[in-house]
Design an enzyme around this catalytic site. Sequence first.
Site, PDB file in Angstrom:
ATOM      1  N   HIS A 173     -38.259  16.679  -8.800  1.00 46.14           N
ATOM      2  CA  HIS A 173     -38.224  17.362  -7.506  1.00 46.14           C
ATOM      3  C   HIS A 173     -39.447  16.973  -6.687  1.00 46.14           C
ATOM      4  CE1 HIS A 173     -39.189  21.066  -4.961  1.00 46.14           C
ATOM      5  NE2 HIS A 173     -38.152  20.488  -4.385  1.00 46.14           N
ATOM      6  N   SER A 174     -39.223  16.597  -5.443  1.00 48.77           N
ATOM      7  CA  SER A 174     -40.318  16.277  -4.526  1.00 48.77           C
ATOM      8  C   SER A 174     -41.232  15.197  -5.115  1.00 48.77           C
ATOM      9  CB  SER A 174     -41.090  17.556  -4.171  1.00 48.77           C
ATOM     10  OG  SER A 174     -41.995  17.336  -3.115  1.00 48.77           O
ATOM     11  N   MET A 175     -42.519  15.464  -5.232  1.00 39.21           N
ATOM     12  CA  MET A 175     -43.453  14.460  -5.743  1.00 39.21           C
ATOM     13  C   MET A 175     -43.200  14.141  -7.208  1.00 39.21           C
ATOM     14  SD  MET A 175     -45.294  13.513  -3.187  1.00 39.21           S
ATOM     15  CE  MET A 175     -46.734  12.696  -3.887  1.00 39.21           C
ATOM     16  N   GLN A 200     -34.870  14.752  -6.203  1.00 35.09           N
ATOM     17  CA  GLN A 200     -34.425  15.756  -5.239  1.00 35.09           C
ATOM     18  C   GLN A 200     -35.510  15.971  -4.200  1.00 35.09           C
ATOM     19  OE1 GLN A 200     -33.734  18.977  -8.008  1.00 35.09           O
ATOM     20  NE2 GLN A 200     -31.616  18.380  -8.365  1.00 35.09           N
ATOM     21  N   THR A 202     -37.404  13.903  -2.652  1.00 31.71           N
ATOM     22  CA  THR A 202     -38.611  13.115  -2.936  1.00 31.71           C
ATOM     23  C   THR A 202     -38.911  12.174  -1.776  1.00 31.71           C
ATOM     24  OG1 THR A 202     -38.288  13.188  -5.333  1.00 31.71           O
ATOM     25  CG2 THR A 202     -39.619  11.388  -4.468  1.00 31.71           C
TER      26      THR A 202
END
Length: 592
Positions: A173-175, A200, A202
């Site tokens: 997720h993200s980073m 997700q 990212t």
Amino acid sequence: MFLHSVNLWNLAFYVFMVFLATLGLWDVFFGFEENKCSMSYMFEYPEYQKIELPKKLAKRYPAYELYLYGEGSYAEEHKILPLTGIPVLFLPGNAGSYKQVRSIGSIALRKAEDIDFKYHFDFFSVNFNEELVALYGGSLQKQTKFVHECIKTILKLYKGQEFAPKSVAIIGHSMGGLVARALLTLKNFKHDLINLLITQATPHVAPVMPLDRFITDFYTTVNNYWILNARHINLTTLSVAGGFRDYQVRSGLTFLPKLSHHTSALSVVSSAVPKTWVSTDHLSIVWCKQLQLTTVRAFFDLIDADTKQITQNSKKKLSVLSHHFIRHPSKHFEENPAIISDLTGTSMWVPVKVSKWTYVAYNESEKIYFTFPLENHRKIYTHVYCQSTMLDTNSWIFACINSTSMCQQGVDLSWKAELLPTIKFLTLRLQDYPSLSHLVVYVPSVHGSKFVVDCEFFKKETRFIQLPVTHLFSFGLSSRKVMLNTNGLYYNIELLNFGQIYQAFKINVVSKCSAVKEEITSIYKLHIPWSYEDSLTIAQAPSSTEISLKLHIAQPENDSHVALLKMYTSSDCRYEVTIKTSFSQILGQVVA
């Protein structure tokens, strides 16, 4: 006096610019659809079992931890190692919690229970101590190295098992997604330790806020490695963006670079994902029930029946992801679907010679095959369109080859169909199928349920209508309009001269219907052919519906496709489509 006048002009200019910026920021933070995600709930109390790491590793990374997610009896049974399932590792993002794994972990557990644990997934999660890596990138390299050690630790938990895994799937997720991609840059990292990567929200392209050189250097290292080594990277990767609701990470940053040699990568916006069809904000993307259900279905279809692990076949992995995240034909995934189907049995065969046909099925006592001879229709029409409101996964539309009236075997066209929230449909260009003599629509015997099947033949020029967008600096004062006067079920509005990020428009669709007793549903789909960022709007007719028209990805220079407004309509209604420039949304696009 002159200087005083100049200062007043400067002040007025700055006030005006601040006003424009404020208007743009308002559009970014508030000018999006409501949250349509359903919350995912745990059926039993969630438990996080801490995995004991080697002492040297725990000493080297004292702030980080590894957990195994579980609920109820599963959690109790798996406190005793080794494990027997399929490992999936969740990586949280900036200030993210390892507990965010619970949504997908719980849904996967319910799915495993439904099939009596023939297969099941073990969901692990890394605790990065909620570090703010989007603001300070000094920890990104350390996180990457820790994840490498976690993967090796996870695989050891299956040692000695008959179907022990040799690799893990990663959800970032993200980073966390960027950290997962960074694993490939480590000197001692073996690429085959990861069999699948799903990210997700990212920001793959660039950091949202490049506040220090650690972040920018990390991005440069990761992206350069993936570009220079694209020929050798065989990792199937899926990037899912949240759409316009995610104002923290704009979707344009999440699209993986299209590399000529790296064909195992897909990028899609959640609003375009079949059976999801919603935009998510930056946090809800990890708990949005519609999206997590889609992800879990894909995971179970990725299992190899022989190894009881995720398949190593790259072609199958990409096919599964495309089936669930790009275009769903309203059928269960099959690696090698049967194209020819038997059309035998005690069924009625009913010929249909009209160009427009509707059948309402209710409490049917026997199966019916409706056959449409194509020879005469080819002389007049260019396309055929069929739709059904029965959203089961059985085959429903076929074709006979060189037949007179009926055939014992037919080509299963259901795999070419596409699923929408209220219908499944198929559009064929007749000249592409010269060997087909009849179209066959199958209506099964049903009890207690009602559904409608429609088919119509049409000429392309009557359903493909051009609508040039208004000028950027018209400020919404002028508009352009088209009227759909025919009684069709399907239209394509070609949105000419639309392809830049800084463009933004409002489309208004007004439907006026003749007196009908039942509720009429229309679907308006914005289709962007150069990227997977479609969005749907469902409207009850008669109504006036407003649709925002803007892009995440600009049209490539060498791309000649045209953005479309696909309209799935009712023959009982007339539709008026108006487009005008939205100045506030233009400012939002520029600010973002």
